[in-house]
Design an enzyme around this catalytic site. Structure first.
Site, short mmCIF file in Angstrom:
data_model
loop_
_atom_site.label_atom_id
_atom_site.label_comp_id
_atom_site.label_asym_id
_atom_site.label_seq_id
_atom_site.Cartn_x
_atom_site.Cartn_y
_atom_site.Cartn_z
N LEU A 257 0.67 -1.20 -0.26
CA LEU A 257 -0.26 -0.18 -0.02
C LEU A 257 0.54 1.84 0.05
O LEU A 257 2.42 0.92 0.42
CB LEU A 257 -0.74 -0.22 1.06
CG LEU A 257 -2.06 -0.91 1.33
CD1 LEU A 257 -2.68 -1.13 2.86
CD2 LEU A 257 -2.91 -1.36 0.37
N HIS B 294 -4.21 4.03 -2.11
CA HIS B 294 -4.56 3.38 -1.46
C HIS B 294 -5.14 4.18 -0.50
O HIS B 294 -6.88 3.48 0.08
CB HIS B 294 -3.52 2.02 -0.83
CG HIS B 294 -3.38 1.05 -2.23
ND1 HIS B 294 -1.71 0.38 -2.06
CD2 HIS B 294 -3.84 0.58 -3.19
CE1 HIS B 294 -1.37 0.58 -3.43
NE2 HIS B 294 -2.67 -0.13 -3.76
P1 AMP Z 1 -3.85 -2.41 -6.54
O1 AMP Z 1 -3.39 -2.45 -5.22
O2 AMP Z 1 -2.36 -1.58 -7.43
O3 AMP Z 1 -4.87 -3.44 -7.17
O4 AMP Z 1 -4.97 -0.62 -6.72
C1 AMP Z 1 -5.79 -0.68 -5.79
C2 AMP Z 1 -7.06 0.48 -5.62
O5 AMP Z 1 -5.68 1.94 -5.40
C3 AMP Z 1 -7.59 0.31 -7.15
O6 AMP Z 1 -8.60 1.24 -7.19
C4 AMP Z 1 -6.13 1.50 -8.20
O7 AMP Z 1 -6.40 2.00 -9.10
C5 AMP Z 1 -5.85 2.64 -6.85
N1 AMP Z 1 -4.97 3.20 -6.75
C6 AMP Z 1 -3.78 2.85 -7.68
N2 AMP Z 1 -2.51 3.80 -7.48
C7 AMP Z 1 -3.56 4.97 -6.52
C8 AMP Z 1 -3.03 5.97 -6.91
N3 AMP Z 1 -1.32 6.84 -7.64
N4 AMP Z 1 -3.82 7.17 -6.71
C9 AMP Z 1 -4.93 6.70 -5.71
N5 AMP Z 1 -5.14 5.19 -6.26
C10 AMP Z 1 -4.65 4.52 -6.50
#
Ligand code: AMP
Length: 283
Positions: free
Chosen positions: A33, A37
């Site tokens: 994270l 997140h």
């Molecule tokens: P992940 O753990 O990469 O699958 O991401 C989980 C959630 O966090 C997804 O909805 C992503 O779009 C969101 N997310 C990942 N990186 C970012 C970021 N830099 N800013 C905002 N949300 C993010």
């Protein structure tokens, strides 16, 4: 903050909250994270009574085995961050808990042209895996609202289509992309960049923001050409740079017919594949 590994224990607790009339917000993640997140957790916290975060590196959405193997896993640190971020429940199931071997785990849905472009074109099976895991999470958590990032714009659009097809009552909320000071979109994958690569990576967002500057004055073809020139450095292997309609995700040649226009790109830098996007027009 409570942590659960099994569906049964999680659902017992959620049932309790539901009886109390609490609104449940859900943030699905694959862990490792970062502030991106946590911003989703905070948004959920503001709009819901109870925030559930899942940490699950979903094997079915990785089309390259090596990428799955190398995906960072930092559970202890994640739990600490979630506690500080105000999360109420962490759900971190095993693969067998999510996909019981004795159960039929197949789930297929047709997203039409939404999944044949950009990420869908370059990562075969990726969105089928995303849809499969989210369908499962929706069945398990049954949240009132689900919070997902703009960082994965195509994923967000696919999930919106999924919820529509499922006639789900879950509201989907987009969180803005959180960036490092130099503009690099936060990503769990950034920690795999070498120090040298890390200094180069912000060129991706710089290029996207330059495209935004030009959207009212230049043609789409010109913006794309200049973006590809900007990204043309030996360290980058550009998979795609697209300017697309923000609803249909299809590449456009003029902004005339689109209420939302988005520039999306995927770039390989060393061993790491990075994606980013910027909304160019949102009327
Ligand atoms: P992940 O753990 O990469 O699958 O991401 C989980 C959630 O966090 C997804 O909805 C992503 O779009 C969101 N997310 C990942 N990186 C970012 C970021 N830099 N800013 C905002 N949300 C993010």
């Amino acid at each position: 903050m409570r942590t659960y590994k099994t569906i049964r224990h999680l659902q017992n607790r959620l049932q309790q909250y539901r009886k109390e009339g609490k609104k449940i917000g859900f943030v699905p993640t694959m862990g490792a994270l970062h502030q991106g997140h946590i911003s989703l957790i905070q948004q959920s916290n503001q709009q819901s009574d109870i925030t559930v975060c899942s940490i699950f590196v979903n094997p079915t959405q990785f089309n390259v085995a090596e990428d799955l193997k190398k995906y960072p896993r930092t559970l202890e640190k994640d739990v600490e961050m979630l506690k500080k971020g105000g999360c109420d429940i962490v759900f971190y199931p095993s693969v067998d808990e999510m996909y019981p071997p004795q159960q039929n785990n197949n789930f297929e849905i047709d997203f039409g042209d939404l999944e044949t472009v950009m990420e869908g074109a370059h990562r075969p099976g990726h969105f089928a895996g995303v849809a499969q895991v989210l369908k499962r999470f929706l069945d398990i958590v049954d949240p009132d609202a689900m919070y997902m990032g703009q960082k994965d714009y195509q994923q967000f659009t696919i999930v919106r289509a999924l919820l529509k097809q499922l006639k789900s009552k879950t509201q989907l909320v987009m969180g803005e992309t959180i960036r490092e000071k130099d503009g690099l979109a936060m990503s769990s994958r950034n920690m795999r960049l070498t120090p040298k690569e890390r200094t180069i990576a912000p060129l991706i967002s710089k290029t996207l923001f330059a495209a935004k500057e030009k959207i009212k004055t230049h043609s789409i073809a010109q913006i794309k050409k200049e973006a590809l020139e900007q990204l043309d450095i030996p360290e980058f292997k550009v998979e795609y740079f697209e300017i697309a309609d923000g609803i249909t995700l299809q590449a456009i040649t003029t902004i005339k017919n689109s209420s939302i226009v988005v520039a999306c790109t995927a770039v390989h830098l060393g061993a790491v594949r990075l994606i980013d996007n910027v909304i160019l027009i949102d009327d």
